[in-house]
Design a protein around this motif. Structure first.
Motif, short mmCIF file in Angstrom:
data_model
loop_
_atom_site.label_atom_id
_atom_site.label_comp_id
_atom_site.label_asym_id
_atom_site.label_seq_id
_atom_site.Cartn_x
_atom_site.Cartn_y
_atom_site.Cartn_z
N SER A 62 27.56 59.79 76.44
CA SER A 62 28.55 60.83 76.73
C SER A 62 28.23 62.06 75.88
O SER A 62 27.34 62.04 75.03
CB SER A 62 29.95 60.32 76.39
OG SER A 62 30.08 60.17 74.98
N SER A 63 28.97 63.12 76.10
CA SER A 63 28.75 64.33 75.31
C SER A 63 29.04 64.10 73.83
O SER A 63 28.55 64.83 72.97
CB SER A 63 29.65 65.47 75.85
OG SER A 63 31.02 65.08 75.79
N VAL A 74 22.48 84.31 75.58
CA VAL A 74 22.23 82.93 75.99
C VAL A 74 22.76 82.00 74.91
O VAL A 74 22.31 82.05 73.77
CB VAL A 74 20.72 82.69 76.18
CG1 VAL A 74 20.46 81.21 76.52
CG2 VAL A 74 20.17 83.59 77.26
N PRO A 75 23.72 81.15 75.22
CA PRO A 75 24.28 80.26 74.21
C PRO A 75 23.27 79.23 73.74
O PRO A 75 22.46 78.73 74.51
CB PRO A 75 25.45 79.57 74.95
CG PRO A 75 25.06 79.64 76.40
CD PRO A 75 24.32 80.93 76.55
N ALA A 76 23.29 78.93 72.46
CA ALA A 76 22.39 77.93 71.90
C ALA A 76 22.77 76.56 72.43
O ALA A 76 23.95 76.20 72.49
CB ALA A 76 22.48 77.96 70.37
N GLN A 77 21.76 75.80 72.83
CA GLN A 77 22.03 74.47 73.38
C GLN A 77 22.41 73.51 72.25
O GLN A 77 21.72 73.42 71.25
CB GLN A 77 20.79 73.94 74.10
CG GLN A 77 21.04 72.61 74.81
CD GLN A 77 19.84 72.19 75.64
OE1 GLN A 77 18.84 72.89 75.68
NE2 GLN A 77 19.94 71.06 76.29
N ALA A 78 23.51 72.84 72.41
CA ALA A 78 23.98 71.93 71.38
C ALA A 78 23.03 70.75 71.25
O ALA A 78 22.56 70.19 72.24
CB ALA A 78 25.37 71.43 71.72
N ALA A 79 22.72 70.37 70.01
CA ALA A 79 21.83 69.24 69.76
C ALA A 79 22.52 67.94 70.17
O ALA A 79 23.74 67.80 70.01
CB ALA A 79 21.47 69.20 68.27
N LYS A 111 15.82 61.15 76.81
CA LYS A 111 15.65 62.31 77.66
C LYS A 111 17.02 62.75 78.12
O LYS A 111 17.70 62.03 78.86
CB LYS A 111 14.76 61.98 78.86
CG LYS A 111 14.46 63.19 79.75
CD LYS A 111 13.53 62.83 80.89
CE LYS A 111 13.24 64.05 81.76
NZ LYS A 111 12.33 63.71 82.89
N GLY A 112 17.44 63.92 77.69
CA GLY A 112 18.77 64.40 78.03
C GLY A 112 19.82 63.47 77.48
O GLY A 112 19.87 63.19 76.28
N SER A 113 20.67 62.94 78.36
CA SER A 113 21.76 62.07 77.93
C SER A 113 21.45 60.59 78.15
O SER A 113 22.35 59.76 78.17
CB SER A 113 23.04 62.42 78.70
OG SER A 113 22.84 62.24 80.09
N SER A 114 20.17 60.24 78.32
CA SER A 114 19.83 58.84 78.55
C SER A 114 18.73 58.37 77.60
O SER A 114 17.93 59.15 77.09
CB SER A 114 19.38 58.63 80.00
OG SER A 114 18.16 59.30 80.25
N VAL A 115 18.74 57.06 77.36
CA VAL A 115 17.71 56.39 76.56
C VAL A 115 17.17 55.23 77.38
O VAL A 115 17.93 54.35 77.79
CB VAL A 115 18.28 55.86 75.22
CG1 VAL A 115 17.18 55.17 74.42
CG2 VAL A 115 18.91 56.98 74.41
N THR A 116 15.87 55.21 77.63
CA THR A 116 15.26 54.18 78.46
C THR A 116 14.17 53.46 77.68
O THR A 116 13.37 54.10 77.00
CB THR A 116 14.63 54.80 79.73
OG1 THR A 116 15.65 55.51 80.45
CG2 THR A 116 14.06 53.73 80.64
N GLY A 117 14.16 52.13 77.78
CA GLY A 117 13.15 51.38 77.05
C GLY A 117 13.19 49.91 77.39
O GLY A 117 13.77 49.50 78.40
#
Length: 239
Positions: free
Chosen positions: A188-189, A19-24, A147-153
């Motif tokens: 983005s990534s 299982v590949p390590a999830q990139a930070a 959360k994931g690829s988004s920032v909400t506030g």
């Protein structure tokens, strides 16, 4: 039984290894700072929607670019189209140039631009959030929830004034300091902002104005050159 346990443990270890390590998630502010270089920048488009709580309509589309220096935004160029009016704003350092819209009938003959001291956002329908400013982006990330690829506030106009030259230069009245702007940033990534969606609600003379601005950003770090209008087309006085 001992051999079976050993075999199961070995298989489990192989499965974990496969299982590949999830990139930070990359830090957005660091990702932005890596793109800041004179002569480079980012391009963007804005779609503005207005509502009174009952009806909703498209208010304006904009497109433009920010040009960087080593610290953030050094200049910007924005063209705005409301469907019946076209306007353009160029800001270089502390000097702003305005053209189009109602100005077309207010300037001396042969002049299409008026020059002013201080660069500012065009008006209240512009995107209040400027993710090309490191301090602003840091505040948005800090105030928001990732959360994931988004920032909400959410953030107030007063808080933005403290960190954003883009907003501070607009000289917004203190009566609007408590106005809260809700936002969602999409990353983005590479950790760069690809989309910023903001909204606020304001009540004026008993009428509700709900404004949403959806901005898309492309070409972070690409070459951008923003120049002042030809001097022969510029004036500092109205007709």
């Amino acid at each position: 039984m001992k051999k079976m346990i050993t075999l199961v443990a070995a298989c489990g270890a192989l499965m974990l290894a496969a299982v590949p390590a999830q990139a930070a998630q990359k830090d957005p502010v660091s990702a932005l700072k890596a793109k800041l270089a004179p002569g480079h920048g980012v391009r963007f488009t804005d779609t503005v929607t207005w509502s009174d709580g009952i009806d909703e309509q498209g208010a304006r589309d904009s497109k433009g670019a920010f040009q960087f220096d080593k610290k953030g935004v050094a200049a910007f160029d924005i063209s705005m189209d409301s469907g019946y009016d076209q306007e353009r704003v160029i800001s270089i350092g502390k000097t702003g140039y305005y053209s189009g819209g109602d100005l077309a009938t207010m300037l001396p003959e042969g002049k299409t631009w008026i020059k002013s001291i201080g660069g500012a956002i065009p008006d209240s329908w512009a995107q209040f959030l400027n993710p090309a400013e490191p301090k602003t982006l840091a505040a948005l990330v800090k105030n928001g929830k990732s959360k994931g690829s988004s920032v909400t506030g959410s953030i107030t106009v007063k808080e933005l004034k403290a960190v954003s030259d883009w907003v501070a230069a607009a000289n917004i009245d203190r009566e609007h300091d408590k106005l809260k702007i809700s936002y969602t940033l999409t990353l983005s990534s590479a950790g760069l902002v690809s989309r910023a969606r903001s909204s606020y609600t304001m009540s004026e003379d008993g009428e509700i104005n709900m404004v949403t601005v959806d901005s898309r950003y492309t070409g972070w770090g690409s070459k951008v050159s923003i120049k002042a209008p030809h001097p022969g087309t510029v004036t500092t006085k109205f007709r």
